[in-house]
Write a protein that holds these residues in place. Sequence first.
Motif, mmCIF file in Angstrom:
data_model
loop_
_atom_site.group_PDB
_atom_site.id
_atom_site.type_symbol
_atom_site.label_atom_id
_atom_site.label_comp_id
_atom_site.label_asym_id
_atom_site.label_seq_id
_atom_site.Cartn_x
_atom_site.Cartn_y
_atom_site.Cartn_z
ATOM 1 N N ALA A 1 -28.247 56.235 75.475
ATOM 2 C CA ALA A 1 -28.997 56.013 74.222
ATOM 3 C C ALA A 1 -28.573 57.035 73.164
ATOM 4 N N THR A 2 -28.406 58.310 73.592
ATOM 5 C CA THR A 2 -28.001 59.356 72.641
ATOM 6 C C THR A 2 -26.594 59.099 72.122
ATOM 7 N N VAL A 3 -25.699 58.670 73.011
ATOM 8 C CA VAL A 3 -24.315 58.370 72.602
ATOM 9 C C VAL A 3 -24.300 57.255 71.556
ATOM 10 N N LYS A 4 -25.123 56.241 71.773
ATOM 11 C CA LYS A 4 -25.223 55.106 70.834
ATOM 12 C C LYS A 4 -25.720 55.599 69.462
ATOM 13 N N THR A 5 -26.725 56.481 69.495
ATOM 14 C CA THR A 5 -27.279 57.036 68.253
ATOM 15 C C THR A 5 -26.228 57.871 67.525
ATOM 16 N N VAL A 6 -25.470 58.682 68.286
ATOM 17 C CA VAL A 6 -24.415 59.517 67.686
ATOM 18 C C VAL A 6 -23.367 58.627 67.011
ATOM 19 N N SER A 7 -22.958 57.542 67.672
ATOM 20 C CA SER A 7 -21.967 56.626 67.076
ATOM 21 C C SER A 7 -22.455 56.103 65.725
ATOM 22 N N ASN A 8 -23.733 55.703 65.688
ATOM 23 C CA ASN A 8 -24.309 55.195 64.433
ATOM 24 C C ASN A 8 -24.378 56.277 63.368
ATOM 25 N N ALA A 9 -24.803 57.477 63.772
ATOM 26 C CA ALA A 9 -24.934 58.580 62.810
ATOM 27 C C ALA A 9 -23.565 58.973 62.238
ATOM 28 N N LEU A 10 -22.519 58.934 63.073
ATOM 29 C CA LEU A 10 -21.166 59.277 62.594
ATOM 30 C C LEU A 10 -20.691 58.273 61.541
ATOM 31 N N ILE A 11 -21.014 56.996 61.766
ATOM 32 C CA ILE A 11 -20.622 55.986 60.771
ATOM 33 C C ILE A 11 -21.429 56.185 59.482
ATOM 34 N N GLU A 12 -22.694 56.558 59.644
ATOM 35 C CA GLU A 12 -23.543 56.864 58.476
ATOM 36 C C GLU A 12 -22.914 57.980 57.633
ATOM 37 N N LEU A 13 -22.272 58.952 58.305
ATOM 38 C CA LEU A 13 -21.604 60.050 57.570
ATOM 39 C C LEU A 13 -20.288 59.584 56.937
ATOM 40 N N GLY A 14 -19.838 58.397 57.336
ATOM 41 C CA GLY A 14 -18.589 57.883 56.766
ATOM 42 C C GLY A 14 -17.348 58.260 57.562
ATOM 43 N N ILE A 15 -17.538 58.563 58.846
ATOM 44 C CA ILE A 15 -16.376 58.910 59.690
ATOM 45 C C ILE A 15 -15.512 57.667 59.901
ATOM 46 N N GLY A 16 -14.224 57.794 59.555
ATOM 47 C CA GLY A 16 -13.311 56.646 59.626
ATOM 48 C C GLY A 16 -12.661 56.492 60.998
ATOM 49 N N ILE A 17 -11.964 55.386 61.178
ATOM 50 C CA ILE A 17 -11.227 55.140 62.425
ATOM 51 C C ILE A 17 -10.126 56.193 62.559
ATOM 52 N N GLN A 18 -10.056 56.834 63.731
ATOM 53 C CA GLN A 18 -9.075 57.892 64.037
ATOM 54 C C GLN A 18 -9.204 59.112 63.124
ATOM 55 N N GLU A 19 -10.393 59.313 62.563
ATOM 56 C CA GLU A 19 -10.634 60.552 61.808
ATOM 57 C C GLU A 19 -10.946 61.675 62.807
ATOM 58 N N ASN A 20 -10.526 62.895 62.478
ATOM 59 C CA ASN A 20 -10.760 64.046 63.359
ATOM 60 C C ASN A 20 -12.085 64.731 63.042
ATOM 61 N N ILE A 21 -12.904 64.972 64.078
ATOM 62 C CA ILE A 21 -14.103 65.795 63.902
ATOM 63 C C ILE A 21 -14.034 66.948 64.910
ATOM 64 N N ALA A 22 -14.572 68.114 64.520
ATOM 65 C CA ALA A 22 -14.442 69.289 65.391
ATOM 66 C C ALA A 22 -15.747 69.602 66.111
ATOM 67 N N VAL A 23 -15.628 70.094 67.335
ATOM 68 C CA VAL A 23 -16.776 70.565 68.110
ATOM 69 C C VAL A 23 -16.484 72.023 68.481
ATOM 70 N N PHE A 24 -17.294 72.934 67.933
ATOM 71 C CA PHE A 24 -17.057 74.378 68.072
ATOM 72 C C PHE A 24 -18.288 74.968 68.756
ATOM 73 N N SER A 25 -18.271 74.945 70.079
ATOM 74 C CA SER A 25 -19.490 75.303 70.805
ATOM 75 C C SER A 25 -19.149 75.720 72.230
ATOM 76 N N GLN A 26 -20.054 76.490 72.834
ATOM 77 C CA GLN A 26 -19.937 76.700 74.271
ATOM 78 C C GLN A 26 -20.469 75.442 74.952
ATOM 79 N N ASN A 27 -20.463 75.398 76.288
ATOM 80 C CA ASN A 27 -20.836 74.163 76.988
ATOM 81 C C ASN A 27 -22.294 73.789 76.753
ATOM 82 N N LYS A 28 -22.504 72.636 76.144
ATOM 83 C CA LYS A 28 -23.853 72.105 75.933
ATOM 84 C C LYS A 28 -23.786 70.582 76.096
ATOM 85 N N PRO A 29 -24.895 69.936 76.474
ATOM 86 C CA PRO A 29 -24.873 68.472 76.589
ATOM 87 C C PRO A 29 -24.423 67.811 75.286
#
Length: 601
Positions: free
Chosen positions: A43-71
């Motif tokens: 359910a969270t993954v589905k919500t994240v996909s929708n939220a990313l499109i809401e931000l305007g993330i395009g196909i094959q656009e790069n997004i960064a994850v800068f974090s220690q290990n977290k869910p």
Amino acid sequence: MSSSFLSVLIQRQAGKYGDRVALRYRDYKTETWIPVSWNQFAATVKTVSNALIELGIGIQENIAVFSQNKPECLYVDFGAFGIRAVTVPFYATSSEAQVHYMVGDAEIRYIFVGEQLQYDVAFRVMLLGSQLKQIIIFDREVKRDERDQTSIYFDDFLKLGEAHPHQAEVDKRTSESGNGDLANILYTSGTTGDSKGVMLHHSCYEAAIPAHDERFPQLGDQDVIMNFLPFTHVFERAWTCWCLSMGCTLSINLRPADIQKTIKEIRPTAMCSVPRFWEKVYAGVQEKINETTGLKKKLMLDAIKVGREHNLDYVYKGLTPPPVLHMKYKFYEKTIYSLLKKTIGIENGRFFPTAGAAIPPAVQEFVLSVGINMVAGYGLTESTATVACENDNDHVVGSVGRIMPHVQVRIGENNEIMLRGEGITHGYYKKEAATKAAFTEDGWFHTGDAGYIKDEHLFLTERIKDLFKTSNGKYIAPQAIEAKLVVDRYIDQISIIADERKFVSALIIPEYKLVKEYAAKKGIRYESMEELLQKPEIIDLFKERIDTLQQQFAHYEQIKRFTLLPHPFSMERGELTNTLKIKRNVLNKNYAAEIEKMYEE
């Protein structure tokens, strides 16, 4: 065309496992582990996909994850795969300069950060002027800079996709995803020069995961995994994707320093790690043996001797141990070995893949002798992790196991290990010259590692780029000497100096605690660690231990002089990579005075 494997993995597993626990993470306030079911994960993954499109993330656009290990790292990864976006993980310890470079190189507009440290670095990078548009913060406790008008917390980000406003677009992109899509760009921390972005396509994972199923049929949905290495590291990343595909339960360790505690709370059945973890276990046991006397000491030494004979001379060679030896082994298994495993927190442990650096043979022998199934392996970021690894009862000390079914290996000139296959990177992001240099005309990848194959097992000999040539024209493999010496309980870290020099010397970080204990026992007085490490008695102690360990090396390979350093090598000073490998060029610069002193006539 079928969707790429990773873009639908979590949804498929939720369909299969529903409310079973998919992962756990530790709540530091209550000191408890919070479970997340497969349904919640999906359910969270589905919500994240929708939220990313809401931000305007395009196909094959790069997004960064800068974090220690977290869910949240996994939610973002799989949410991004679902909409054909690319995730670019940064090490939690990356410096401002590294982040600035990677954000620019990968043209990052959105960056997800873990805790205060990562937020502060990302915000400073944003102020420097880059195309960074927004920081999304996982941890609610993070205090935002008062100049910050744009950052949001992860729970606010999720609200953007909660009502699934873009589900039709998400479904369309998922159905159009394929293994030709780029999944990740992993920046190598590089012991030399600028880091390069290794491109891993979905096809790389789709080749690697089934190959692991074939090699390890024993992994399954009853397994409890401890995620100890950073998700940024290709080893933990590919391992995690495979574990999720097998329905295992993940236990996400947030802070690497806490592993001794969290492993006892979870008592996992499997965990991948680097040799450093087992070196510490080995040193701890040696320490215990040295403190013990009488019958107890005799038993401990005998247990290790019996284990070595039973496992290394018989079991791993496919031979049946003699009945008396087997009886003794069974006795120690119920007493000494099981106590040791319980003390570490791995009494349920079934197998422990270990790679990332050379495993000192003494450590490997010890771990296998006491019946811990440490599986040695070898791989690179560029090969989506595993190139070769062992399996149960298929251990040959010193080898990194058999070649994986999806990889082809050939030994090139200078004994270089060359790779080909579906799991190998297509190249470095936006670096045509580096990509061209990494491959031969006929498509074999240069690993830069030298080795040989014997009885279907791969053995590593050295890093070709790391070979030192003394001023007398002799070649030295520094890692071989370091691996031999780092097992000494008085040595925490060691770096060999020899390139263009007339003899071999070493910078040594001692185990400070043991040196202090030795000084107390011998009545050596001192004001500071600097002073203590220059005492003749301490230097003699190390000289004696080093001489004992290096007897088997040729005369020209032996350490003639060494310097004991009062502070450990550090990432902050750029002396270690994010994966704790030594950056020799930085050490040469930072300790130039100490090094020159060792070569004074």
